[in-house]
Each structure stands twice: as C-alpha cells, then as structure tokens.
Design a protein around this motif. Structure first.
Motif, PDB file in Angstrom:
ATOM      1  N   HIS A 244       0.824  -1.206   0.000  1.00 38.14           N
ATOM      2  CA  HIS A 244       0.000   0.000   0.000  1.00 38.14           C
ATOM      3  C   HIS A 244       0.865   1.266   0.000  1.00 38.14           C
ATOM      4  O   HIS A 244       0.555   2.236  -0.704  1.00 38.14           O
ATOM      5  CB  HIS A 244      -0.939   0.001   1.209  1.00 38.14           C
ATOM      6  N   ARG A 247       2.502   1.618  -3.417  1.00 38.35           N
ATOM      7  CA  ARG A 247       1.540   2.147  -4.391  1.00 38.35           C
ATOM      8  C   ARG A 247       1.403   3.661  -4.238  1.00 38.35           C
ATOM      9  O   ARG A 247       1.357   4.395  -5.237  1.00 38.35           O
ATOM     10  CB  ARG A 247       0.190   1.471  -4.180  1.00 38.35           C
ATOM     11  N   ALA A 253      -0.278   1.211 -10.624  1.00 37.81           N
ATOM     12  CA  ALA A 253      -0.484  -0.152 -10.134  1.00 37.81           C
ATOM     13  C   ALA A 253       0.509  -1.111 -10.781  1.00 37.81           C
ATOM     14  O   ALA A 253       1.056  -2.003 -10.118  1.00 37.81           O
ATOM     15  CB  ALA A 253      -1.920  -0.599 -10.419  1.00 37.81           C
ATOM     16  N   THR A 256       3.862  -0.662  -9.249  1.00 38.90           N
ATOM     17  CA  THR A 256       3.849  -1.184  -7.887  1.00 38.90           C
ATOM     18  C   THR A 256       4.039  -2.690  -7.888  1.00 38.90           C
ATOM     19  O   THR A 256       4.860  -3.233  -7.141  1.00 38.90           O
ATOM     20  CB  THR A 256       2.518  -0.835  -7.197  1.00 38.90           C
ATOM     21  N   ARG A 257       3.289  -3.381  -8.707  1.00 41.13           N
ATOM     22  CA  ARG A 257       3.402  -4.851  -8.785  1.00 41.13           C
ATOM     23  C   ARG A 257       4.798  -5.263  -9.213  1.00 41.13           C
ATOM     24  O   ARG A 257       5.433  -6.111  -8.571  1.00 41.13           O
ATOM     25  CB  ARG A 257       2.375  -5.384  -9.777  1.00 41.13           C
ATOM     26  N   LEU A 376      -4.336  -5.170  -5.798  1.00 43.80           N
ATOM     27  CA  LEU A 376      -4.396  -3.811  -6.341  1.00 43.80           C
ATOM     28  C   LEU A 376      -5.708  -3.560  -7.069  1.00 43.80           C
ATOM     29  O   LEU A 376      -6.203  -2.426  -7.115  1.00 43.80           O
ATOM     30  CB  LEU A 376      -3.217  -3.570  -7.285  1.00 43.80           C
TER      31      LEU A 376
END
Length: 386
Positions: A244, A247, A253, A256-257, A376
């Motif tokens: 979180h 992100r 997203a 972030t992944r 996400l």
C-alpha cells in the motif's frame, strides 16, 4: 474509511561459510547477543545496500537512483551539456552559479570539509535532475546572466522542490528518504529490513595468512603476514514490504506490482560484499518463505530465541523451528497470514503442512505477482487455509 493494507514479508534462511560480510570498526564480524547467546549479525543497512545494488542491476542507468552529497556537481554537469543532449549549453562558471541558485530552496549547503559537496546525503532519481533542467525551458543562459537578486527571484518561481518530491524512481519508493531540514522531500519507506541473525550461537575465528613476494628469491620468508576474523553461520533474514505504501509512492499499479516482485527477487539474491574476495561467501538461501498479511507484519526471529544446536547441520532444524513459530503465532494471536508461498530444499512433512509445497523460485515470484495484481484491483486476497 480505513484504507486496505497488504504486507509482503520475506523470511529467508541462508548459510554462509567462513566469511566477514559485515564488520565493525575494528574489523570483527558484527555480532549481537540474543537469547543469551552470541550470534552472527549482518546489519540492516548493509543488507539494504546490497539489495538496492542488486535491484538496480535490472534498471537502465539513467532510470536509477543515487545517494550522494554531489548533487550540485551532477546538476552542474547536466547544465554544461549541449542542448541537443538534454543540457543547457552553459559554461562551467554559469552552470555552477545557476546550480547554486536552483538548489538553494532545498536548503543544501556546502560541507565544511569538502566545499564541492553538500552537507548531507540526498537520495534521488537521476531523471529528477533532468526534469529540473527542463524547468528552465531554454532560459538557462538568460537566467545565468541575471544579477544575484534577480536570479533568486526568478528561480523561486520554479517548482524545484516539487520536482524532487514527485516521480520517484523505484529505489526511492522502496527505501524512502528523510531530509530533516525539508520535510517536503521526505518519502516514507515501503520496505523495512531487520538485522540478519544467526539461528545459533557463534564464535569468532581467525585466519592467519601470509603473502609471498614473487620477486624475492633471496630468502623464504613471507612478504606480509596478517590475520582476518571470520564466522560461519546460518542466518535468519527478514524484510517486510508495505504494498500500500509502495503504491502511494509510485501511483501506478503496474509499477507497484513489478517493483514489489523485483524487490523480493533482489533481496533473496543479494549479498553484502565485505571481504568477498577473501571468502567468496556468495550463497543462495536454503529457504525463502513469503507470508502475505493484511493486518500487521510479524518478524519470526523468536523461533531462534533458544539457539539451534545442530549436530548434523543447522539448516533443516532452523527451517523446522520457523514452521513451528509460524503455527504458534497463528494459534496464539490469531495472526494467520492470508497466503504463504515458499521455496525450500528440505524434505519434511511439517514444512509442507505449514508453508505449502515447495515451488521453484521463479514460480514463487510469478505467484506473488498475481496475488499483488489481485489486491491492487479489488483490495483483497482470497485467504488460504494453513
């Protein structure tokens, strides 16, 4: 409304042969007392540095972050580049003067020891310096020709602080940044790394070595004599990544992944390089366990508060202890992870029962990617039974 959280915890068991991967100021391998026994220790800073270096290998040089006191020199160098190469085409004196004006809002002052360096280290992305140059919008030469007072007024209109406060590279998003004098530049770290501790008691040993003078044929004595301290250990390593927070730091997203998965890969493969040439201690883990939690992180080092006393080795007993601790924490506190993923090379029913079946490390990373993508998308992960 409370925002959903997701913590990806990385638990690693890894054996190091004779080594001195992280030493103190006297050259002794770092150690700590835990559970009344002296343990081998590798500091969190040392392993974060190793993980960040490993992470950067898969990043284009221009997209990497750097931590340095030489931000002024790096910005001035960009200002002297030809315009066709993304610079401003200034001469050295103009570039130095404009750089000083641009960095003044950051509170960056010269070091009293080294005039060409700032007083503190700043962690930033190389692309962010390019964006500062673009703020000048082709006016660099005109600005450099202004008086000091006029230059200060004009530069104050440029969003220099905002440029360094947004568009962070993955490394800054992961490891964060703190600037005490300018809180606007602070970035909350998405990653926390614990000091690695041996699961067992250790003692320091000494390697007595000699070096021969190849050109000395007159006697058989050594050209140099010395000692280096070392230990051997099976380490428990722990890190936790707040997806979180990552992100929030990155916004995207997809980024972030990908960054989360790359961090787990880099942390698992990384190794501090202290005395690497002397000991070649680069190993890979016996076990990598990922626990995904939505409530709070749990460091399982308490599995080793009573030191492991292996007779035929330490890795298997350490893995079994870790499985027991995970089950105990879940039963006592109700702190059961929503998912576990594991790669290990120990055949034991207890490990399979607690961690799930061992999967290859590439498959573990792929599975993690899918779970993070799911979270996400809808803020939840289907809970697995242990």
């Amino acid at each position: 409304m409370t925002q959903p959280t997701l913590f990806v915890e990385v638990h690693i068991l890894q054996s190091l042969p004779p080594s001195n991967a992280n030493r103190d100021d006297s050259g002794t391998p770092k150690q700590a007392l835990y559970g009344g026994a002296r343990r081998a220790r590798v500091s969190s800073q040392a392993w974060k540095r190793a993980a960040r270096t490993e992470f950067a290998k898969a990043t284009e040089p221009a997209d990497r972050a750097t931590r340095t006191k030489r931000i002024a020199a790096l910005l001035a160098e960009r200002l002297t580049r030809p315009v066709a190469e993304g610079g401003a085409g200034l001469d050295t004196a103009q570039a130095d003067r404009l750089t000083a004006a641009l960095l003044e809002p950051l509170g960056i002052t010269k070091s009293s020891k080294k005039e060409e360096q700032s007083a503190y280290l700043l962690f930033f992305g190389k692309r962010q310096l390019d964006k500062i140059v673009k703020l000048l919008n082709g006016r660099a030469a005109d600005l450099a020709a202004l008086s000091d007072a006029d230059l200060k007024v004009e530069v104050s209109k440029l969003p220099v602080v905002a440029t360094l406060s947004t568009g962070h590279p993955a490394e800054v998003a992961l490891f964060g940044r703190m600037v005490a004098d300018l809180p606007a530049l602070n970035v909350d770290a998405a990653v926390q790394v614990a000091h690695a501790l041996s699961t067992h008691a250790v003692r320091t040993e000494f390697d007595y070595y000699t070096a021969v003078d190849d050109e000395n044929t007159e006697d058989h004595g050594a050209g140099m004599i010395g000692t280096v301290e070392f230990t051997s250990s099976t380490l428990y390593r722990y890190a936790v990544l707040g997806v979180h927070q990552l992100r929030d730091n990155l916004s995207s997203a997809e980024d972030t992944r990908d960054t989360a998965v790359r961090f787990v890969d880099a942390f698992a493969r990384s190794m501090p390089t202290g005395h690497q040439n002397s000991f070649a201690h680069r190993t890979l883990p016996h076990l990598v366990l990922l626990t995904l939690r939505t409530d709070q992180p749990v460091n399982l080092v308490s599995a080793y508060e009573e030191p492991v006393a292996g007779v035929t080795g330490l890795a298997t007993e350490s893995a079994l202890r870790l499985a027991d601790e995970l089950k105990t924490v879940a039963a006592t506190w109700g702190a059961e992870p929503v998912r576990t993923l594991a790669t290990y090379n120990t055949e034991a029913d207890k490990l399979t029962e607690t961690f799930g079946p061992s999967i290859t490390f590439p498959k573990l990373l792929n599975s993690l990617s899918e779970l993070i993508e799911q979270w996400l998308a809808d803020g939840r992960i289907t809970k697995a039974t242990m």
